[in-house]
Structure formats: C-alpha cells, structure tokens
Design a protein around this motif. Structure first.
Motif, PDB file in Angstrom:
ATOM      1  N   ARG A  78       0.932  -1.250   0.177  1.00 43.82           N
ATOM      2  CA  ARG A  78       0.000   0.013   0.027  1.00 43.82           C
ATOM      3  C   ARG A  78       0.745   1.210  -0.103  1.00 43.82           C
ATOM      4  N   GLU A  79       1.931   1.146   0.704  1.00 42.66           N
ATOM      5  CA  GLU A  79       2.861   2.414   0.926  1.00 42.66           C
ATOM      6  C   GLU A  79       3.523   2.779  -0.267  1.00 42.66           C
ATOM      7  N   ARG A  80       3.666   1.550  -1.398  1.00 45.32           N
ATOM      8  CA  ARG A  80       4.074   1.940  -2.542  1.00 45.32           C
ATOM      9  C   ARG A  80       3.190   2.249  -3.838  1.00 45.32           C
ATOM     10  N   VAL A  81       2.163   1.878  -3.551  1.00 44.33           N
ATOM     11  CA  VAL A  81       1.232   2.148  -4.515  1.00 44.33           C
ATOM     12  C   VAL A  81       0.409   3.310  -4.326  1.00 44.33           C
ATOM     13  N   ARG A  82       0.002   3.566  -3.069  1.00 47.29           N
ATOM     14  CA  ARG A  82      -0.928   4.500  -2.830  1.00 47.29           C
ATOM     15  C   ARG A  82      -1.028   5.742  -3.508  1.00 47.29           C
ATOM     16  N   GLY A  83       0.337   6.546  -3.490  1.00 47.17           N
ATOM     17  CA  GLY A  83       0.091   7.643  -4.095  1.00 47.17           C
ATOM     18  C   GLY A  83       0.475   7.657  -5.482  1.00 47.17           C
ATOM     19  N   ARG A  84       1.089   6.576  -6.158  1.00 49.65           N
ATOM     20  CA  ARG A  84       1.320   6.465  -7.543  1.00 49.65           C
ATOM     21  C   ARG A  84      -0.159   6.145  -8.195  1.00 49.65           C
ATOM     22  N   CYS A  85      -0.935   5.455  -7.562  1.00 53.28           N
ATOM     23  CA  CYS A  85      -2.249   5.071  -8.011  1.00 53.28           C
ATOM     24  C   CYS A  85      -3.508   5.889  -7.722  1.00 53.28           C
ATOM     25  N   GLY A  86      -3.120   7.184  -6.658  1.00 54.71           N
ATOM     26  CA  GLY A  86      -4.141   8.099  -6.354  1.00 54.71           C
ATOM     27  C   GLY A  86      -5.250   7.500  -5.666  1.00 54.71           C
ATOM     28  N   LEU A  87      -4.890   6.479  -4.567  1.00 61.49           N
ATOM     29  CA  LEU A  87      -5.888   6.031  -3.717  1.00 61.49           C
ATOM     30  C   LEU A  87      -6.658   7.036  -2.913  1.00 61.49           C
ATOM     31  N   PRO A  88      -8.104   6.883  -2.789  1.00 57.42           N
ATOM     32  CA  PRO A  88      -8.616   7.910  -1.951  1.00 57.42           C
ATOM     33  C   PRO A  88      -8.309   7.939  -0.287  1.00 57.42           C
ATOM     34  N   ALA A  89      -8.211   8.699   0.395  1.00 57.20           N
ATOM     35  CA  ALA A  89      -7.592   8.680   1.806  1.00 57.20           C
ATOM     36  C   ALA A  89      -8.457   7.690   2.621  1.00 57.20           C
ATOM     37  N   GLU A  90      -9.832   7.454   2.118  1.00 57.13           N
ATOM     38  CA  GLU A  90     -10.452   6.685   3.172  1.00 57.13           C
ATOM     39  C   GLU A  90     -10.557   5.202   2.796  1.00 57.13           C
ATOM     40  N   GLU A  91     -10.025   4.711   1.674  1.00 56.79           N
ATOM     41  CA  GLU A  91      -9.940   3.228   1.097  1.00 56.79           C
ATOM     42  C   GLU A  91      -9.300   2.616   2.227  1.00 56.79           C
ATOM     43  N   GLU A  92      -9.807   1.304   2.279  1.00 57.83           N
ATOM     44  CA  GLU A  92      -9.600   0.278   3.428  1.00 57.83           C
ATOM     45  C   GLU A  92      -9.759  -1.076   2.830  1.00 57.83           C
ATOM     46  N   VAL A  93      -8.792  -2.099   3.289  1.00 59.67           N
ATOM     47  CA  VAL A  93      -8.700  -3.437   2.920  1.00 59.67           C
ATOM     48  C   VAL A  93      -8.901  -4.113   4.463  1.00 59.67           C
ATOM     49  N   ARG A  94      -9.847  -4.803   4.559  1.00 61.60           N
ATOM     50  CA  ARG A  94      -9.852  -5.631   5.550  1.00 61.60           C
ATOM     51  C   ARG A  94      -9.667  -7.405   5.425  1.00 61.60           C
ATOM     52  N   TYR A  95      -8.880  -7.837   5.948  1.00 62.06           N
ATOM     53  CA  TYR A  95      -8.385  -9.288   5.813  1.00 62.06           C
ATOM     54  C   TYR A  95      -9.166 -10.216   6.925  1.00 62.06           C
ATOM     55  N   ARG A  96      -9.399 -11.537   6.340  1.00 63.62           N
ATOM     56  CA  ARG A  96     -10.163 -12.480   7.184  1.00 63.62           C
ATOM     57  C   ARG A  96      -9.589 -13.794   6.662  1.00 63.62           C
ATOM     58  N   VAL A  97      -9.009 -14.634   7.554  1.00 65.54           N
ATOM     59  CA  VAL A  97      -8.379 -15.923   7.404  1.00 65.54           C
ATOM     60  C   VAL A  97      -9.611 -16.873   7.415  1.00 65.54           C
ATOM     61  N   VAL A  98      -9.817 -17.619   6.328  1.00 62.97           N
ATOM     62  CA  VAL A  98     -11.001 -18.682   6.373  1.00 62.97           C
ATOM     63  C   VAL A  98     -10.277 -20.022   6.020  1.00 62.97           C
TER      64      VAL A  98
END
Length: 435
Positions: free
Chosen positions: A161-181
């Motif tokens: 995320r640190e590498r691509v967030r600025g390059r891809c112009g991701l919105p500040a509020e974007e979020e990914v949650r992970y769940r192990v299944v």
C-alpha cells in the motif's frame, strides 16, 4: 432505448441472472432500488434472459453511447447471453463458452514448454531424489507458519500500500480488511463492498508460502482488485457516469482483464527484485526467506502457466475422468494429490469452470501489452488512449479505462505484420442475434 435505459437494463439482467446462478454478481454498488426490484419480482426463465441480452445488444447501436462504452456493453451482453443459454439447458462447447465469456480462443499448451520448466527447476534445486520431492522440500521450508499467516498478510499489505497508494491516487478513506478462512477452492478472494472498501478472504488451507504471499496480496489488494475497484468507482462511475461499471459480473470480459492486471500486480508494483523486497519485509518479522532463489523458482514455474487451463480442457472439452485430470496436474505442476484435487474442485464448479482462463490468458495478454517498449503503441482507435507510455502509465490506464480484451489484442496486432486479428470475433453457436 436511450443510453440510460440500456445501462439500467444491463444491470437488471446481471442481477436477475445472479438469482439463478448465485455468485455471478461479484460486486454491485449501483442503485439499490434495482436490487430490491429484482429481489421482489418472480424469477425470470433463463431463456427469456438470453432473449433479453440479445435485444439489448441490438439496441446498443441507437442508444447514443460513446464507442468505448458501446463496445464494453456489447462484449458483456454477449457473455451474459451465453450464461443465460447455458442456464436454460443449451449445451455450449467449452471452447466456445470461454470465447463468449472472455474474447479469447484457448488451446492446449506445449508439453515441451513444461519439460523446459522442469529442467530449469532441476538446475535451481539440485540434490538427490525426484524433482517433485525436492520442490516439495523447498516449498516446505518456504511455508508461512499458520499462526503467523494474518500477521504476514498485513505486513505485506502495508508495504505494498505504501508503494502504490500515491502512484495510483487511492482515496484517503480506502480500506482493505482481511479474514483468514478455510475449506475454500481458492487461495484468496476479494469482495468489494463499495465506498472504497474491500474484504479479502485468505484461505488457510491453501498452505501459503512466503514467496507466493506477496503475489496474493498484490493480486487482491495493492495494486490489484481493490485498487482497480477504487479507481473505477471514483473515476468511471462517480466522475464520468459509467453506471455499467457499478456491477462486476463473473464470466465476462472484465474478469479476464481484472485477473490479468491482478496477476501482474507485483510485477507492476515492485518489479524485478521482488524476492529480495519480500525477504526484507518478512525478515523484519523474524522470518527467513532466500528472496533471490524464490524469484528464480517463480520464474521457472511461470513456464507451467497453461497447465491449469489444459486441465480445464481435459475435464470439460475432452470429458476426461477427474482422476486423470488430477494425475495430469500432479505430473506437470509437481503438486501433492490434495492440492491437485483442490484445483479440480475449482475447475468442476459450475460457476467457476471456465474461470481459470482469466488467470492464464489474462496474465499473458496483459503482460504482453504492459511490457511493450514505451511509445510503441498506436492506440486502440476507440478514444481510450491505450497506446504508449511507461509500464506504470499503461497499468494505470488498464485500472481506469472500460476496456475489453479485444482492444488489447488489436493494439498488439497493430505492431505485427498483417494488422489486427479478428479471430474469435463471432463465437459460432453463441450469438443468435448478430448485430
């Protein structure tokens, strides 16, 4: 019908098919009243939905949509028509089914390519015993401790995320949650929730390795599926009014490009040297990985890319016994029986049986298009501006634009003698309503 009516009916068509084949709608962030309307109405017969898809395709020419949107909808209505016909009991040959869904023609891979991949692995993993055993030992040492799977996923996600967030112009509020299944036929699965949020499920039963986990996180999140959904949500849907992009449908051309982009996510975000990069990220958590060897082994295994597609052809085109398909996968992919049977389980699922092509042909097409020399493209002729630029520029264009596989195929064909190909342009037996 005008443009808005055609787009609305396209969304309704997808939602109605999802009631007959649950899971066909991977994500829907559009008008909630459409979902409510479909939930409240009687289920349509699939043959009537096939007719509806054909009608909408005929209406496209007079709807006044820009060419790139018309082409997108035409391709996706073709795919949905095929889905509806299959649900109505029409037997569609597997290769024609894949063509209708994804705009590609598939054929078996070359065993000599697989033998060369095995030879490369022999050189990388010297020692006594059969190659299958040596590769299994290598992978066992590469295994992520199950109790640390979630920790490693989050560490890699934060770093990517640190590498691509600025390059891809991701919105500040974007979020990914992970769940192990557990107990799923896939390794990872992204569910886009809307509002720039995704839930990514990671299947612990897949036996994740340190060398493959960064591919999975890049694929599902940064700069893969989550990033693409965010970019299209903010750009195509919110800013440009492409409401058709608010529904993502399984077994359609958008899947082939989305999976190709996701498969190339680590290639685009980190590039050569991703092994050492992963070694550093996980090394900070006390895990040891030979990143250079991991990358070289991964390059060798890439020569086995089409084995899974060959297995799908065996199962559905040649009607091979599942045990024979398991044996084929074990022979060429050098995987244990349990892993091979999990693959066959995925290939046998009625919804997912053709989907392996999106990974194989998607990765092949997107990589060829991304790795052209800067400035070599001539553009698609559709107003999408798909030619030229750096690899990062081209990756962003694929994240942002409503393209279909044929657009990339034509771009690549323009650079070859003879001009663009039209192979597979009219899937015989699939479209009863030619434009």
């Amino acid at each position: 019908m005008d443009a808005d009516e055609v787009v609305r009916e396209y969304q309704l068509l997808g939602l109605r098919l999802d009631r007959l084949s649950p899971g066909l709608v991977d994500a829907f962030t559009g008008d909630r009243s459409l979902r409510a309307r479909v939930d409240d109405e009687p289920r349509w017969h699939p043959a009537a939905l096939a007719d509806r898809a054909g009608l909408l395709r005929r209406e496209l020419a007079g709807a006044g949509l820009p060419g790139v949107r018309e082409r997108f909808l035409d391709a996706h209505l073709t795919a949905l028509e095929c889905t509806a016909r299959k649900l109505a009991g029409v037997r569609v040959p597997f290769v024609a089914e894949v063509r209708a869904y994804f705009q590609v023609d598939i054929r078996p891979g070359e065993p000599d390519d697989y033998r060369r991949a095995h030879a490369a692995l022999e050189d990388l993993l010297p020692g006594d015993g059969p190659l299958r055993r040596r590769l299994a030992d290598h992978r066992e040492h590469d295994q992520v401790p199950p109790r640390r799977l979630a920790e490693c996923v989050h560490a890699l996600s934060d770093a990517l995320r640190e590498r691509v967030r600025g390059r891809c112009g991701l919105p500040a509020e974007e979020e990914v949650r992970y769940r192990v299944v557990a107990d799923q036929p896939w390794s990872g699965f992204n569910r886009y929730l809307g509002g720039f949020r995704s839930l990514v499920a990671v299947n612990a039963d897949a036996g994740h390795r340190m060398s493959t986990l960064p591919h999975l996180v890049a694929h599902e999140s940064y700069p893969g599926h989550h990033t693409e959904h965010c970019r299209k949500d903010a750009g195509l849907v919110a800013a440009r009014g492409h409401a058709e992009q608010s529904i993502f449908l399984i077994n359609t051309p958008q899947c082939l490009l989305a999976e190709g982009l996701a498969e190339l996510g680590l290639h685009a975000a980190v590039g050569p040297g991703w092994g050492r990069w992963t070694e550093e990220v996980l090394g900070a958590r006390g895990l040891r990985l030979d990143g250079e060897l991991a990358e070289r082994v991964d390059d060798a295994v890439a020569g086995l890319l089409t084995v899974r597609q060959d297995a799908a052809l065996m199962l559905h085109d040649r009607r091979a016994h599942p045990d024979d398909v398991v044996a084929f996968l074990r022979r060429w992919l050098l995987v244990p029986e349990e892993r091979a049977r999990r693959m066959v389980r995925f290939l046998a699922d009625p919804l997912w049986r053709a989907y392996t092509t999106t990974y194989v042909e998607g990765a092949r097409l997107v990589r060829a298009w991304l790795d052209r020399e800067p400035g070599s493209g001539t553009g698609s002729g559709t107003g999408s501006g798909t030619g030229g630029g750096t690899l990062s520029d081209r990756y962003l264009r694929l994240l942002d634009e409503p393209l279909v596989p044929r657009t990339l195929q034509e771009d690549l064909a323009r650079e070859l003698p003879g001009g663009p190909t039209t192979a597979g342009d009219h899937p015989d037996g699939i479209r009863p309503h030619p434009r």
